[in-house]
Design a protein around this motif. Sequence first.
Motif, short mmCIF file in Angstrom:
data_model
loop_
_atom_site.label_atom_id
_atom_site.label_comp_id
_atom_site.label_asym_id
_atom_site.label_seq_id
_atom_site.Cartn_x
_atom_site.Cartn_y
_atom_site.Cartn_z
N ILE A 1 0.88 -1.18 0.00
CA ILE A 1 0.00 0.00 0.00
C ILE A 1 0.91 1.22 0.00
CG2 ILE A 1 -1.72 1.29 1.32
CD1 ILE A 1 -2.72 -1.43 2.38
N SER A 2 0.87 1.97 -1.05
CA SER A 2 1.79 3.11 -1.19
C SER A 2 1.24 4.40 -0.60
CB SER A 2 2.11 3.33 -2.68
OG SER A 2 0.90 3.56 -3.40
N TYR A 3 -0.10 4.49 -0.45
CA TYR A 3 -0.69 5.73 0.09
C TYR A 3 -2.05 5.42 0.69
CZ TYR A 3 -3.13 10.20 0.27
OH TYR A 3 -3.85 11.28 0.69
N ILE A 4 -2.36 6.08 1.80
CA ILE A 4 -3.72 6.05 2.36
C ILE A 4 -4.02 7.42 2.95
CG2 ILE A 4 -3.08 5.26 4.69
CD1 ILE A 4 -5.67 3.48 4.51
N THR A 5 -5.25 7.82 2.85
CA THR A 5 -5.68 9.12 3.38
C THR A 5 -5.35 9.23 4.87
OG1 THR A 5 -7.51 9.12 1.79
CG2 THR A 5 -7.69 10.65 3.66
N LYS B 1 -14.88 4.32 -6.09
CA LYS B 1 -14.29 4.70 -7.39
C LYS B 1 -12.91 4.07 -7.49
CE LYS B 1 -14.82 9.09 -6.47
NZ LYS B 1 -14.76 10.57 -6.59
N HIS B 2 -12.59 3.61 -8.73
CA HIS B 2 -11.28 2.99 -8.96
C HIS B 2 -10.58 3.69 -10.11
CE1 HIS B 2 -8.70 -0.28 -10.85
NE2 HIS B 2 -8.10 0.06 -9.71
N ASP B 3 -9.34 4.12 -9.87
CA ASP B 3 -8.53 4.76 -10.91
C ASP B 3 -7.42 3.78 -11.30
OD1 ASP B 3 -7.01 6.28 -12.57
OD2 ASP B 3 -6.52 7.84 -11.08
N PRO B 4 -7.57 3.11 -12.45
CA PRO B 4 -6.57 2.09 -12.85
C PRO B 4 -5.18 2.67 -13.07
CG PRO B 4 -8.59 1.92 -14.15
CD PRO B 4 -8.67 3.20 -13.42
N SER B 5 -5.10 3.94 -13.50
CA SER B 5 -3.78 4.51 -13.82
C SER B 5 -2.90 4.64 -12.57
CB SER B 5 -3.95 5.87 -14.49
OG SER B 5 -4.59 6.78 -13.60
N SER B 6 -3.53 4.91 -11.44
CA SER B 6 -2.77 5.04 -10.20
C SER B 6 -3.05 3.90 -9.23
CB SER B 6 -3.09 6.38 -9.51
OG SER B 6 -4.48 6.44 -9.19
N SER B 7 -3.89 3.00 -9.67
CA SER B 7 -4.31 1.88 -8.83
C SER B 7 -4.80 2.39 -7.47
CB SER B 7 -3.17 0.88 -8.65
OG SER B 7 -3.66 -0.35 -8.15
N VAL C 1 -17.07 12.45 3.06
CA VAL C 1 -15.66 12.14 3.23
C VAL C 1 -15.23 11.18 2.12
CG1 VAL C 1 -16.01 10.13 4.76
CG2 VAL C 1 -13.87 11.45 4.87
N GLU C 2 -13.99 11.32 1.65
CA GLU C 2 -13.42 10.40 0.68
C GLU C 2 -12.14 9.82 1.26
OE1 GLU C 2 -12.89 12.22 -3.13
OE2 GLU C 2 -15.00 11.93 -3.68
N LEU C 3 -12.09 8.49 1.30
CA LEU C 3 -10.92 7.77 1.82
C LEU C 3 -10.23 7.09 0.64
CD1 LEU C 3 -12.62 6.10 4.93
CD2 LEU C 3 -11.51 8.35 4.79
N GLN C 4 -8.96 7.44 0.41
CA GLN C 4 -8.22 6.92 -0.74
C GLN C 4 -7.15 5.92 -0.29
OE1 GLN C 4 -6.71 10.40 -2.73
NE2 GLN C 4 -8.55 10.57 -4.01
N CYS C 5 -6.99 4.89 -1.12
CA CYS C 5 -5.96 3.89 -0.87
C CYS C 5 -5.30 3.53 -2.20
CB CYS C 5 -6.56 2.64 -0.21
SG CYS C 5 -5.37 1.31 0.07
N SER C 6 -3.99 3.77 -2.34
CA SER C 6 -3.24 3.42 -3.56
C SER C 6 -2.36 2.22 -3.28
CB SER C 6 -2.39 4.60 -4.01
OG SER C 6 -3.19 5.73 -4.29
N VAL C 7 -2.35 1.27 -4.22
CA VAL C 7 -1.58 0.03 -4.03
C VAL C 7 -0.60 -0.16 -5.19
CG1 VAL C 7 -3.46 -1.04 -2.72
CG2 VAL C 7 -3.32 -1.37 -5.20
N GLN C 8 0.40 -1.02 -4.95
CA GLN C 8 1.37 -1.38 -6.00
C GLN C 8 1.51 -2.90 -6.04
OE1 GLN C 8 4.85 0.92 -4.78
NE2 GLN C 8 4.59 2.25 -6.58
N TYR C 9 1.71 -3.39 -7.28
CA TYR C 9 1.96 -4.82 -7.51
C TYR C 9 0.84 -5.70 -6.94
CZ TYR C 9 6.42 -2.36 -7.50
OH TYR C 9 7.41 -1.42 -7.68
#
Length: 362
Positions: free
Chosen positions: A24-28, A85-91, A39-47
Amino acid sequence: MRAVALAVICAFLQTVVTLRTPTISYITQEQVKDIGEIVELQCSVQYAEDYPVLWIKMNKQSGHDQVALSTGTALIIKDSRFSLKHDPSSSTYTLQIKDIQETDAGYYQCRIQLSLNNMESTDVELKVRRPPIISDNSTQSLVVSEGQAVRLECYAAGYPDPKISWRRENNAILPTGGSIYRGNILKISAIRKEDRGTYYCVAENNVGHGTRRNINVEVEFAPVITAPRPRLGQALQYDMDLECHVEAYPPPAIIWLKSGVQLSNNQHYSISHFATADEYTDTTIRVITIEKRQYGEYVCRAANKLGTTETTVELFETIIPVCPPACGQAHYGTGVVPASSGLLVALVFTITVMMRNFHAKY
């Protein structure tokens, strides 16, 4: 030779990529919201292309109370306030909650499920501002005896944590001094009867208008008696009222005595009690058509479970009638002389005495 080396390098790089652990590279960061906001809670993942990514509502206290909200790009919970919502470009997986309620507060976990017993996860806390609510374990109304030590306690829930202050009705001075005391516990080392009344526990946290609980403190104390007029004069054959003011709690039993004998309502005396409040009683004894033997000291006595107190009121003889109460009629034997004022009564009485002296002399 170069071709072989290139093939080996490519194979190695492919192995390295395959062995990369999903992260997990980023979380709000922590969110603080008011009821009704979004409220919007974001979570970005890698691999993590080959693994499910979930949003889960956690209960940190129990550790087992978990609710899965989404998996991958699909929302699991059936609540129109939630969306994903899912953003495939940034996962990046974004969980949105509209019209936030108090129950939405808590920890939200972004989780990559690697296997049945293995996962990668990170939490974000959502705090919801809540107006204060005073807890039931706060002090209710009290009845205490004078001289006792007293603790008034007040606790409140809410976010941010409410601040507690104490006040008295009509901004009266607190036993601790001043009109405001700040803190959960108000201590009174030895309560006095003057400290009785309504105390306000006020909880505030800048959300809403705050809240207040009224705590009634009743102090039990022995009677205190005062006589507004400890010496009263009146002429023979007239009425006179003797008064006492009694302050006590619980309400006392009140009696009038003369020469050690308790008096009661009859043709010579009329006794009245007027309770003006829980702690205050005015008592009056009317001496009716005064005779010589009724002059002297009258004792007003009050008693409750904390003690007995008394005071005396002296009734002495005068020549001229006192008004009031001798303002209506003057009594002489069986005759009744109407009088429109105290002056007229005094004049009639004086003339009568003069006539009696004249007949006695001649």
